[in-house]
Every structure is written in C-alpha cells, then in structure tokens.
Design an enzyme around this catalytic site. Structure first.
Site, PDB file in Angstrom:
ATOM      1  N   THR A 134      -6.300   5.678  -5.999  1.00 38.51           N
ATOM      2  CA  THR A 134      -6.545   4.314  -6.455  1.00 38.51           C
ATOM      3  C   THR A 134      -6.981   4.274  -7.919  1.00 38.51           C
ATOM      4  O   THR A 134      -7.531   5.253  -8.435  1.00 38.51           O
ATOM      5  CB  THR A 134      -7.653   3.679  -5.585  1.00 38.51           C
ATOM      6  OG1 THR A 134      -8.064   2.447  -6.150  1.00 38.51           O
ATOM      7  CG2 THR A 134      -8.877   4.585  -5.503  1.00 38.51           C
ATOM      8  N   ASP A 135      -6.789   3.127  -8.538  1.00 33.64           N
ATOM      9  CA  ASP A 135      -7.275   2.951  -9.916  1.00 33.64           C
ATOM     10  C   ASP A 135      -8.803   2.867  -9.985  1.00 33.64           C
ATOM     11  O   ASP A 135      -9.397   3.008 -11.049  1.00 33.64           O
ATOM     12  CB  ASP A 135      -6.644   1.711 -10.572  1.00 33.64           C
ATOM     13  CG  ASP A 135      -6.923   0.403  -9.842  1.00 33.64           C
ATOM     14  OD1 ASP A 135      -7.638   0.411  -8.816  1.00 33.64           O
ATOM     15  OD2 ASP A 135      -6.413  -0.647 -10.297  1.00 33.64           O
ATOM     16  N   GLU A 136      -9.444   2.646  -8.817  1.00 33.30           N
ATOM     17  CA  GLU A 136     -10.903   2.448  -8.839  1.00 33.30           C
ATOM     18  C   GLU A 136     -11.659   3.703  -9.265  1.00 33.30           C
ATOM     19  O   GLU A 136     -12.821   3.622  -9.651  1.00 33.30           O
ATOM     20  CB  GLU A 136     -11.394   1.971  -7.469  1.00 33.30           C
ATOM     21  CG  GLU A 136     -10.726   0.673  -7.065  1.00 33.30           C
ATOM     22  CD  GLU A 136     -11.440  -0.102  -5.951  1.00 33.30           C
ATOM     23  OE1 GLU A 136     -12.583   0.246  -5.628  1.00 33.30           O
ATOM     24  OE2 GLU A 136     -10.833  -1.053  -5.440  1.00 33.30           O
ATOM     25  N   TYR A 159     -16.894   4.052  -2.003  1.00 31.34           N
ATOM     26  CA  TYR A 159     -15.446   4.209  -1.771  1.00 31.34           C
ATOM     27  C   TYR A 159     -14.787   4.947  -2.934  1.00 31.34           C
ATOM     28  O   TYR A 159     -14.116   5.971  -2.741  1.00 31.34           O
ATOM     29  CB  TYR A 159     -14.769   2.837  -1.572  1.00 31.34           C
ATOM     30  CG  TYR A 159     -13.257   2.891  -1.707  1.00 31.34           C
ATOM     31  CD1 TYR A 159     -12.470   3.518  -0.742  1.00 31.34           C
ATOM     32  CD2 TYR A 159     -12.608   2.332  -2.811  1.00 31.34           C
ATOM     33  CE1 TYR A 159     -11.084   3.587  -0.869  1.00 31.34           C
ATOM     34  CE2 TYR A 159     -11.222   2.392  -2.944  1.00 31.34           C
ATOM     35  CZ  TYR A 159     -10.465   3.019  -1.978  1.00 31.34           C
ATOM     36  OH  TYR A 159      -9.098   3.080  -2.114  1.00 31.34           O
ATOM     37  N   LYS A 163     -12.956   8.652  -3.156  1.00 29.66           N
ATOM     38  CA  LYS A 163     -11.560   8.853  -3.568  1.00 29.66           C
ATOM     39  C   LYS A 163     -11.504   9.781  -4.788  1.00 29.66           C
ATOM     40  O   LYS A 163     -10.637  10.652  -4.885  1.00 29.66           O
ATOM     41  CB  LYS A 163     -10.876   7.514  -3.885  1.00 29.66           C
ATOM     42  CG  LYS A 163     -10.618   6.623  -2.690  1.00 29.66           C
ATOM     43  CD  LYS A 163      -9.649   7.204  -1.659  1.00 29.66           C
ATOM     44  CE  LYS A 163      -8.225   7.287  -2.154  1.00 29.66           C
ATOM     45  NZ  LYS A 163      -7.293   7.687  -1.039  1.00 29.66           N
TER      46      LYS A 163
HETATM   47  P1  NAD Z   1      -5.808   0.901   5.460  1.00 28.55           P
HETATM   48  O1  NAD Z   1      -7.283   0.853   5.673  1.00 28.55           O
HETATM   49  O2  NAD Z   1      -4.985  -0.312   5.715  1.00 28.55           O
HETATM   50  O3  NAD Z   1      -5.173   2.072   6.358  1.00 28.55           O
HETATM   51  C1  NAD Z   1      -5.792   3.315   6.493  1.00 28.55           C
HETATM   52  C2  NAD Z   1      -5.153   4.047   7.669  1.00 28.55           C
HETATM   53  O4  NAD Z   1      -5.754   5.352   7.768  1.00 28.55           O
HETATM   54  C3  NAD Z   1      -5.368   3.358   9.018  1.00 28.55           C
HETATM   55  O5  NAD Z   1      -4.175   3.331   9.752  1.00 28.55           O
HETATM   56  C4  NAD Z   1      -6.418   4.228   9.704  1.00 28.55           C
HETATM   57  O6  NAD Z   1      -6.309   4.230  11.124  1.00 28.55           O
HETATM   58  C5  NAD Z   1      -6.116   5.600   9.122  1.00 28.55           C
HETATM   59  N1  NAD Z   1      -7.291   6.481   9.131  1.00 28.55           N
HETATM   60  C6  NAD Z   1      -8.540   6.190   8.691  1.00 28.55           C
HETATM   61  N2  NAD Z   1      -9.357   7.250   8.883  1.00 28.55           N
HETATM   62  C7  NAD Z   1      -8.600   8.228   9.437  1.00 28.55           C
HETATM   63  C8  NAD Z   1      -8.866   9.559   9.862  1.00 28.55           C
HETATM   64  N3  NAD Z   1     -10.093  10.094   9.764  1.00 28.55           N
HETATM   65  N4  NAD Z   1      -7.844  10.285  10.365  1.00 28.55           N
HETATM   66  C9  NAD Z   1      -6.602   9.749  10.493  1.00 28.55           C
HETATM   67  N5  NAD Z   1      -6.299   8.495  10.128  1.00 28.55           N
HETATM   68  C10 NAD Z   1      -7.287   7.742   9.610  1.00 28.55           C
HETATM   69  O7  NAD Z   1      -5.612   1.439   3.971  1.00 28.55           O
HETATM   70  P2  NAD Z   1      -4.502   1.068   2.868  1.00 28.55           P
HETATM   71  O8  NAD Z   1      -4.951  -0.121   2.125  1.00 28.55           O
HETATM   72  O9  NAD Z   1      -3.170   1.085   3.482  1.00 28.55           O
HETATM   73  O10 NAD Z   1      -4.657   2.320   1.890  1.00 28.55           O
HETATM   74  C11 NAD Z   1      -3.896   3.509   2.089  1.00 28.55           C
HETATM   75  C12 NAD Z   1      -4.219   4.496   0.986  1.00 28.55           C
HETATM   76  O11 NAD Z   1      -3.881   3.960  -0.274  1.00 28.55           O
HETATM   77  C13 NAD Z   1      -5.693   4.882   0.899  1.00 28.55           C
HETATM   78  O12 NAD Z   1      -5.773   6.243   0.588  1.00 28.55           O
HETATM   79  C14 NAD Z   1      -6.218   4.042  -0.245  1.00 28.55           C
HETATM   80  O13 NAD Z   1      -7.306   4.664  -0.880  1.00 28.55           O
HETATM   81  C15 NAD Z   1      -5.004   3.985  -1.146  1.00 28.55           C
HETATM   82  N6  NAD Z   1      -4.906   2.790  -2.012  1.00 28.55           N
HETATM   83  C16 NAD Z   1      -5.009   1.535  -1.485  1.00 28.55           C
HETATM   84  C17 NAD Z   1      -4.857   0.419  -2.312  1.00 28.55           C
HETATM   85  C18 NAD Z   1      -4.928  -0.976  -1.767  1.00 28.55           C
HETATM   86  O14 NAD Z   1      -4.900  -1.924  -2.548  1.00 28.55           O
HETATM   87  N7  NAD Z   1      -5.001  -1.191  -0.460  1.00 28.55           N
HETATM   88  C19 NAD Z   1      -4.611   0.609  -3.665  1.00 28.55           C
HETATM   89  C20 NAD Z   1      -4.502   1.906  -4.182  1.00 28.55           C
HETATM   90  C21 NAD Z   1      -4.647   2.991  -3.338  1.00 28.55           C
HETATM   91  O1  TDX Z   2     -14.192 -12.140   0.314  1.00 28.77           O
HETATM   92  C1  TDX Z   2     -13.984 -11.603  -0.782  1.00 28.77           C
HETATM   93  N1  TDX Z   2     -14.286 -12.288  -1.939  1.00 28.77           N
HETATM   94  C2  TDX Z   2     -14.097 -11.765  -3.181  1.00 28.77           C
HETATM   95  O2  TDX Z   2     -14.389 -12.423  -4.192  1.00 28.77           O
HETATM   96  C3  TDX Z   2     -13.423 -10.271  -0.899  1.00 28.77           C
HETATM   97  C4  TDX Z   2     -13.075  -9.478   0.329  1.00 28.77           C
HETATM   98  C5  TDX Z   2     -13.231  -9.767  -2.168  1.00 28.77           C
HETATM   99  N2  TDX Z   2     -13.577 -10.476  -3.276  1.00 28.77           N
HETATM  100  C6  TDX Z   2     -13.325  -9.897  -4.619  1.00 28.77           C
HETATM  101  C7  TDX Z   2     -13.799  -8.483  -4.818  1.00 28.77           C
HETATM  102  C8  TDX Z   2     -12.766  -7.913  -5.762  1.00 28.77           C
HETATM  103  O3  TDX Z   2     -13.096  -8.221  -7.102  1.00 28.77           O
HETATM  104  O4  TDX Z   2     -11.902  -9.855  -4.754  1.00 28.77           O
HETATM  105  C9  TDX Z   2     -11.485  -8.649  -5.401  1.00 28.77           C
HETATM  106  C10 TDX Z   2     -10.579  -7.873  -4.455  1.00 28.77           C
HETATM  107  O5  TDX Z   2     -11.369  -7.391  -3.381  1.00 28.77           O
HETATM  108  P1  TDX Z   2     -10.791  -6.451  -2.222  1.00 28.77           P
HETATM  109  O6  TDX Z   2      -9.621  -7.126  -1.614  1.00 28.77           O
HETATM  110  O7  TDX Z   2     -11.926  -6.047  -1.350  1.00 28.77           O
HETATM  111  O8  TDX Z   2     -10.204  -5.233  -3.052  1.00 28.77           O
HETATM  112  P2  TDX Z   2     -10.883  -4.187  -4.078  1.00 28.77           P
HETATM  113  O9  TDX Z   2     -12.337  -4.075  -3.862  1.00 28.77           O
HETATM  114  O10 TDX Z   2     -10.427  -4.546  -5.455  1.00 28.77           O
HETATM  115  O11 TDX Z   2     -10.191  -2.820  -3.578  1.00 28.77           O
HETATM  116  C11 TDX Z   2      -8.789  -2.788  -3.216  1.00 28.77           C
HETATM  117  O12 TDX Z   2      -7.990  -2.300  -4.260  1.00 28.77           O
HETATM  118  C12 TDX Z   2      -8.065  -0.934  -4.576  1.00 28.77           C
HETATM  119  C13 TDX Z   2      -8.555  -1.955  -1.955  1.00 28.77           C
HETATM  120  O13 TDX Z   2      -9.341  -2.451  -0.890  1.00 28.77           O
HETATM  121  C14 TDX Z   2      -8.816  -0.502  -2.213  1.00 28.77           C
HETATM  122  O14 TDX Z   2      -8.538   0.275  -1.058  1.00 28.77           O
HETATM  123  C15 TDX Z   2      -7.935  -0.050  -3.348  1.00 28.77           C
HETATM  124  O15 TDX Z   2      -8.204   1.271  -3.691  1.00 28.77           O
END
Ligand code: NAD
Ligand code: TDX
Length: 353
Positions: A134-136, A159, A163
């Site tokens: 992630t970019d975080e 988190y 990562k």
């Molecule tokens: P998500 O929470 O929707 O899915 C995570 C999945 O991993 C789920 O299916 C869960 O059951 C599985 N999981 C969790 N713990 C586990 C374990 N111990 N063993 C096996 N499986 C397990 O997450 P997502 O948003 O799809 O993110 C996927 C990946 O991409 C993550 O590594 C996250 O850090 C990265 N990522 C997410 C975002 C975003 O915006 N969502 C952005 C950049 C990177």
């Molecule tokens: O109810 C809300 N109100 C609000 O203002 C929630 C859930 C979030 N927010 C804000 C927090 C953040 O600035 O909105 C922005 C986005 O929040 P999230 O959807 O929780 O995402 P973020 O914290 O940016 O992280 C996401 O992007 C990077 C994913 O959850 C991560 O897994 C990924 O790595």
C-alpha cells in the site's frame, strides 16, 4: 502436467484478491490458481461464485500463519508462484486491535516467505513471490509532491507499520536468500465487493439506508483513488513483466479530499435513486477524527507507465458510477456481509465435501 504454473493467491476471497483471482482464472487457463484464504470477517466466497467451478481454480481454507498447512500446500500443488494479498486491511481496526495486524501481516508474510525459501531453493529462476502493498507505508504528504518508489518509509498507523514491516521482510528475503520477489504499492482502491467498513461502500450503504454519513475530522484529508479492476490489471502486468527485486507504485493520479468525494457520491446517488438534488448531502455528519490520520496520499505511477505501459482504463466518474450500480444491483451481497450470513455460503459450498 496440465498446468504451466501453480499459483497461490492469498486473500483471494477478499475485495482486491477476488478481482485478481477472477482475472487470472479467466485469462490464464493454463495456470492453476489456488486461492488460499482464512475467510476472516473480510473474506467472502460469494465474491467468486461465477468462477468457482472453473477447472483451473481451487479454494483452500488456510491461515497464512499456519506454517504446517502452508508447507503442505506447497508440496501438494507444487506451487511455482505466490501473489500475496491476504492481510488485515482496515486502518480503524488496527487502532483497536494492532496485534491481529502483526500476526497476519508480518508473521503471515514471513511464513509464506519461509515456505518459498524451503520449496524453491533448488531453482529460484522459475519462481516469483509477488507482494501486494500500500501507499500508506510512505506516511503522509503535505499539499505538494508525490510518493515515488524511492520515498522513505514513514508509517503512522499500526496497519501501515505492519505493511511496511512485511515489505521489508520481502525485500530482505530477496537480498539475503535470493528469493525472486516483486513488490507493488497501490493507492486507495474502490469498486465492487468492497467491504462496507471502508469509506466508499460505507457511504453507499448508509445512503441506501438513510443513515448519517460519518466524515472524520474536517474532511480535508486527501486520498488517491483507483478502480479495483485497474489495480488487478496492473498486478497481472507486474506479475508477468515486473523486474526481479523491483518495486512499482500503482495509482491513477486521482486525488480527492474526503469531503469533496462524499459530496460527489451524494449527488450521483441522488440521481440514481431519484431523490431531490441535495437530499443525500443532508446526511453528512462530521465526527471525531481518526487518531494519527494521514493528511494526504498521492502516488506517482510514472515508472509503471514508462516501463510497463500501464495506465488506468476508467475515469473516476465511470468507476464510481459502475461501483454504485453494482451495489444497487447486489443489495443481498451487502445484507450478507453486514449480517455475517456469507459464512453460511462457505459451510454450504465447501464444508459438505
Ligand atoms: P480485504 O480485507 O478485503 O481482504 C483480505 C483477505 O485476506 C480476506 O479474504 C481475508 O479473509 C484474508 N485473510 C486475512 N487474514 C488472513 C490470514 N491470516 N490467512 C489467510 N487469509 C487471511 O483486503 P483488500 O482491501 O482486498 O486488500 C488486499 C491487499 O491489498 C492487502 O494486502 C492490502 O494491504 C493491500 N492494499 C489494499 C488497498 C485498498 O485500498 N483496499 C490498497 C493498497 C493495497
Ligand atoms: O467512515 C469513514 N469516514 C471517513 O471520513 C471512514 C471509514 C473513513 N473516512 C476517511 C478516512 C480516510 O481519510 O476516509 C478516508 C478513506 O478511509 P478508508 O476507506 O478507511 O481507507 P484508508 O484508511 O485510506 O485505507 C485504505 O487505502 C489504503 C485501505 O483500507 C487500505 O487497506 C489501503 O492500504
């Protein structure tokens, strides 16, 4: 053998993972895709209903921290590659439960790396360990500038700290043991199958139910949004063409202050639901800020564009419209994930074997 590669995709039942699994299963019939997922609250096999009977797809319920189980899967399938997405992914949950993030994101990742080291050591050249991040990990930007592949890590939430740690371990296994790795760091994703704890699906769900729309702090925090299918396409490209040991940043140059995004979504949904303009905006409620809330993320994806020719395929307006339409057409999906009923799907589909 029937297959040219046997690829473990971890976290394939989750949001991004399900799009990656579908893409690989459909586009590469000569690859065996092994979806390894523990099915935590975030894992939902309903996301993959349409492809679950494909001949090149198998699901294995396993925890990535379970070394014995992971090793047995490497042996059973002759695993050639890993695309690692499984993680605890929600920042707010990491603030209340940091240890879960250490166990899965750090220890789970190292457990997978250990298996790769053990089973691939004879010949690393035909393997790849692709770690999705992630970019975080880069921390927070001021109003100017972008994160590039060389930006120093500076995570602030449990988190992002977990990562960042996992990214370091992946690179350490490359530098120390020669494991062929590639890492990508992506901006915020949105799209179908996104769990309604995250901002965009939470807003959609609350608008549908006329519930308040919680905006943290002053709503001025900036996030860089990418449609999930464009991320899956980038992952496909980097898996096949990324340089061994390299990192690629993925993002669509699409920055939005949270409050502006909330307003756009409110307006689009007024229209789609046939509500008076301005109806949904009345639901906006400013709430207490997230502790350690990063001010701004913005990815510079120039390297991925220049070296591998990737660029986003949809605009934010298109992606958001498709996302809203998907949630409107799949209200039962939201009901199932919010009620926990999707757990029954696994019991019915898989436990009866
Ligand atoms: P998500 O929470 O929707 O899915 C995570 C999945 O991993 C789920 O299916 C869960 O059951 C599985 N999981 C969790 N713990 C586990 C374990 N111990 N063993 C096996 N499986 C397990 O997450 P997502 O948003 O799809 O993110 C996927 C990946 O991409 C993550 O590594 C996250 O850090 C990265 N990522 C997410 C975002 C975003 O915006 N969502 C952005 C950049 C990177
Ligand atoms: O109810 C809300 N109100 C609000 O203002 C929630 C859930 C979030 N927010 C804000 C927090 C953040 O600035 O909105 C922005 C986005 O929040 P999230 O959807 O929780 O995402 P973020 O914290 O940016 O992280 C996401 O992007 C990077 C994913 O959850 C991560 O897994 C990924 O790595």
């Amino acid at each position: 053998d029937r297959f040219t590669k046997s690829i473990i995709i971890t976290g394939g039942a989750g949001f991004i993972g399900s799009h990656v699994v579908r893409r690989f299963v459909q586009n590469y019939p000569n690859y065996q895709i092994i979806n390894v997922d523990a099915l935590t609250y975030a894992g939902n096999l309903e996301n993959l209903k349409d492809i679950e009977h494909s001949p090149n797809y198998v699901f294995e319920r396993a925890d990535i921290k379970d070394a014995e189980k992971i090793n047995s899967l490497f042996e059973q399938y002759g695993v050639t590659d890993v695309i690692h997405l499984a993680a605890e992914s929600h920042v707010d949950r990491s603030i209340t439960n940091p240890l879960d993030f250490v166990y899965t994101n750090v220890i789970g990742t190292v457990t997978l790396l250990e298996a790769a080291k053990k089973y691939w050591s004879a010949d690393y050249s035909s393997h790849r360990f692709y770690h999705i991040s992630t970019d975080e990990v880069y921390g927070s930007l001021g109003t100017e500038g972008f994160f590039t592949e060389t930006t120093k890590y500076d995570p602030h939430s449990p988190y992002s700290a977990s990562k960042a740690s996992s990214d370091h371990f992946v690179r350490a296994y490359h530098d120390t043991y020669g494991i062929p790795v590639v890492v990508s760091n992506c901006s915020n994703n949105y799209g179908p199958n996104h769990f309604p704890e995250k901002l965009i699906p939470l807003l959609i769900n609350n608008i549908l139910n006329n519930k308040p729309l919680p905006v943290y702090g002053d709503g001025k925090n900036v996030r860089d949004w990418l449609y999930v299918k464009d991320h899956a396409r980038a992952i496909d490209l980097i898996f096949h063409e990324g340089k061994n040991g390299d990192t690629y940043n993925i993002g669509g140059f699409n920055e939005w202050a949270n409050i502006d995004l909330v307003r756009v979504l409110c307006r689009q949904m007024d229209e789609k639901l046939g509500r008076e303009p301005g109806t949904n905006e009345k639901l906006i409620t400013f709430v207490k800020d997230r502790p350690g809330h990063d001010a701004r993320y913005a990815i510079d994806a120039t390297k991925l564009n220049k070296e591998l020719g990737w660029e986003p395929s949809v605009t934010f307006e298109q992606g958001l419209a498709e996302t809203i339409d998907w949630y409107l057409a799949n209200k039962s999906w939201i009901e199932h994930v919010t009620s926990g009923a999707y757990a029954d799907y696994y019991e019915n589909q898989y436990d009866k074997r």
